[in-house]
Scaffold this active site. Structure first.
Site, PDB file in Angstrom:
ATOM      1  CB  CYS A  33      12.988 -42.086   0.652  1.00 17.68           C
ATOM      2  SG  CYS A  33      13.632 -43.200  -0.617  1.00 17.68           S
ATOM      3  CD  GLU A  47      -3.943   1.150  17.413  1.00 22.96           C
ATOM      4  OE1 GLU A  47      -4.013   0.603  16.309  1.00 22.96           O
ATOM      5  OE2 GLU A  47      -3.991   2.399  17.566  1.00 22.96           O
ATOM      6  CE  LYS A  69       1.750   2.586  13.161  1.00 30.48           C
ATOM      7  NZ  LYS A  69       0.664   1.628  12.897  1.00 30.48           N
ATOM      8  CE1 TYR A 100      -3.871   2.368   0.931  1.00 30.52           C
ATOM      9  CE2 TYR A 100      -2.146   3.463   2.199  1.00 30.52           C
ATOM     10  CZ  TYR A 100      -3.405   3.470   1.631  1.00 30.52           C
ATOM     11  OH  TYR A 100      -4.196   4.589   1.746  1.00 30.52           O
ATOM     12  CD  GLU A 148       4.136   5.031  22.504  1.00 35.23           C
ATOM     13  OE1 GLU A 148       3.221   4.421  23.093  1.00 35.23           O
ATOM     14  OE2 GLU A 148       4.239   6.277  22.471  1.00 35.23           O
TER      15      GLU A 148
END
Length: 660
Positions: free
Chosen positions: A412, A167, A112, A36, A110
């Site tokens: 195998c 948050e 995020k 983005y 700090e």
């Protein structure tokens, strides 16, 4: 030219608007942040170069909106801005360098949190409203839902007016638990937290364990001079602030800031919540005002974004690969996805049991990780578009021999399997083993396919000048290959022993053997001729268990393996390695160490190499079998674990004398 530019700008706008809706409204992003941001930067570049094509509706003048029709729109008291961001530490350092601190360096760092942004408004100490960020000017009123989050105080002890940003997030553990029961699972914890917060029925929201960190005190500048004082006040009022926030001032340097960022980056997998970067902010509120704002972001803050540790992709096919031990490993071929700084198109599926446990088949959408720069792996199925799960075939894909199961893996059993043979040669030449320069996997596969080599000993008998007739091979390249082969004959015996591919025999075990006077081919061969005596002798060595002991004994009684050793002995390879341990170094000899923290003037790799040369054995993690943990400054979770296991701690001063 102008029409092409206009068209590219129009296409970019359309694509970015689509992604904005997916991210902010639907909570179902289809691309990583890195992709983005790359498109946003391209649009900014074009608009800067061709300002006549820049319009007022450009995504570069705005930031995405999470506004929904289900909730009332309310105007924010002040613009709720986004953050500027960089993906490069040099660019981050440049941003810090440009700030005029006026001889008063002050900055906070700090994690995020990768969650859902919220703005809390308190009036006279009472939570008045809670708004999403929305478009920065208006946000959705989600007050009734936010009131159900136990970590948000509804009433404060003081009658104060506050505007706070936080948050909302959900822990990794709870994300996995909840996602299992959802009809339409979310792709990540951020989207789940966002989806929960926007549920119309607040009783449903109350059933989910949402969490929050408060990270900004928007009206703090009216009362406090610096952010550390404001943060202390928030804690006192009962708000949850990330304990990892750290404030730097004149006593600190930019180097210390960058070291702390590196520390957070390294430990991010151990956090209970997802983080997608680190946020730096100027602490001094007066300086913040002088630095000012753009329409998009404050100039006094910067986000250093991590490249994605995981991504989402579709499984197009599943193939099985055969390793040097004969182990069968299923691998998913996936749509190209950008993870941890690289595009990947395939990811390991570990084994049949793992495939069954996640219910994976071709066509499913999966989460892919590349943690710790290891081989990409499929972590979980995000969307199931198939029925059943993939089954490993009954026969080896290379030689058609029936596979056998040992533990969780299929093998195998054919020692002459072509895939096993070529993988053994690759391992022999690899950097950690004989480190034969120029022998890439591609060249080794070519030599094997042309039937020029069948095992590692053929590298020393083949006439490389036969390659002159093939495209890409000229005298200089061939001479380099020959010189690399000759140089490998001088490698220490420990490298040759490792390169033979004896099952479970790694560098640490070889060091243990050497420290116990089993430091030559002849000694190991002689010991292993009496299997019972060898078994009891090897088990007396701390760090060697029954499985490794049996593998060593079997190898030194295997005719094929012994013929290889004899071949290398005849070529005058080093078949013995002297390990000199004097009295001063006896503390280190055979002891298991781990290391954590930073050491002034020494890198960890230098310390490890120097101590290894004096008999020490190093582990990458703390376990109960560890003898010592070497601790430097800013020691992490390893110290906590070592203390809980009663492992002896050594400081830099304790080991300094051994580094000379």
């Amino acid at each position: 030219m102008s029409s092409k530019v206009q068209q590219e700008i129009a296409d970019l706008k359309k694509l970015i608007r689509k992604w904005d809706k997916e991210y902010y409204v639907d909570s179902l992003p289809s691309v990583e942040d890195f992709v983005y941001d790359k498109h946003i930067l391209r649009l900014q570049e074009l608009e800067s170069k061709y300002p006549e094509y820049k319009t007022l509706d450009s995504p570069t003048l705005k930031f995405g909106s999470d506004l929904l029709n289900d909730f009332k729109e309310v105007e924010h008291s002040a613009p709720i801005l986004s953050l500027d961001k960089v993906y490069d530490l040099d660019l981050l350092k440049s941003w810090i360098d440009k700030i005029d601190f006026n001889n008063s360096f002050n900055i906070s760092v700090e994690p995020k949190i990768d969650g859902c942004s919220i703005v809390l408004y308190y009036k006279d100490g009472v939570l008045e409203k809670a708004l999403t960020r929305g478009n920065g000017k208006f946000g959705n009123d989600v007050t009734i839902n936010v009131r159900t989050i136990r970590y948000i105080p509804l009433f404060l002890d003081e009658k104060v007016d506050l505007v706070l940003r936080g948050e909302v997030y959900i822990t990794k553990e709870n994300f996995l638990k909840i996602n299992k029961f959802l009809e339409k699972p979310y792709t990540n914890s951020r989207n789940l937290a966002s989806g929960i917060l926007r549920r119309v029925d607040s009783r449903e929201v109350a059933n989910f364990p949402l969490n929050i960190f408060i990270y900004d005190f928007l009206n703090a500048g009216l009362e406090f001079k610096t952010n550390d004082l404001a943060t202390a006040r928030l804690k006192k009022l009962g708000f949850k602030v990330n304990p990892l926030i750290r404030f730097f001032d004149l006593k600190n340097s930019i180097g210390e800031v960058l070291n702390y960022i590196a520390d957070i980056t390294k430990k991010r997998d151990s956090f209970e919540y997802e983080i997608d970067g680190v946020v730096l902010k100027v602490s001094d509120f007066a300086l913040r005002e002088r630095l000012g704002y753009t329409a998009h972001h404050p100039k006094w803050a910067m986000a250093y974004k991590f490249e994605a540790l995981s991504g989402f992709s579709r499984v197009n096919s599943i193939v099985v690969q055969v390793g040097r031990s004969g182990k069968i490993t299923p691998v998913a071929n996936i749509d190209k996805v950008f993870v941890s700084g690289a595009f990947i198109t395939s990811a390991t599926l570990h084994n049949q049991d793992y495939i069954r446990s996640i219910g994976l088949n071709v066509g499913d959408v999966v989460k892919v990780s590349r943690r710790g720069d290891v081989i990409p792996a499929v972590e979980m199925v995000i969307n199931k578009f198939s029925t059943g799960f993939f089954k490993v075939p009954d026969n080896c894909p290379a030689c058609k021999t029936a596979v056998v199961k040992e533990g969780a893996h299929f093998f195998c059993p054919n020692n002459n399997c072509p895939s096993v043979a070529v993988e053994r040669i690759k391992y022999f030449c690899s950097k950690n083993c004989m480190d034969i320069e120029g022998f890439s996997d591609k060249i080794i596969s070519f030599l094997f396919e042309k039937k020029f080599i069948f095992s590692e000993i053929d590298l020393y008998t083949f006439d490389f000048y036969k390659l002159l007739e093939f495209k890409g091979f000229k005298d200089r390249k061939i001479n380099n290959l020959i010189n690399s082969i000759e140089a490998s004959k001088k490698k220490p015996f420990s490298k040759l022993l490792l390169s033979m591919g004896i099952k479970d025999l790694g560098e640490n075990t070889i060091r243990l053997l050497f420290l116990n006077n089993l430091n030559s081919f002849s000694k190991l061969f002689k010991l292993c001729q009496d299997r019972y005596f060898a078994f009891s002798t090897l088990l007396k060595i701390k760090g060697i268990g029954e499985k490794i002991a049996l593998n060593i004994i079997e190898a030194f009684n295997d005719s094929v393996m012994l013929n290889k050793f004899k071949f290398f002995e005849n070529l005058e390879f080093k078949m013995e390695e002297v390990v000199a341990i004097d009295g001063e170094n006896k503390l280190l000899a055979g002891k298991k160490f781990c290391i954590t923290g930073t050491f002034n003037g020494y890198s960890r790799s230098i310390i490890i190499d120097k101590l290894k040369n004096k008999g020490a054995i190093f582990n990458t993690c703390v376990t109960g079998s560890l003898d010592f943990l070497i601790v430097g400054e800013k020691a992490g979770s390893k110290l906590k674990k070592a203390l809980s296991l009663n492992i002896k701690i050594m400081s830099f001063e304790d080991i300094k004398s051994y580094l000379d």
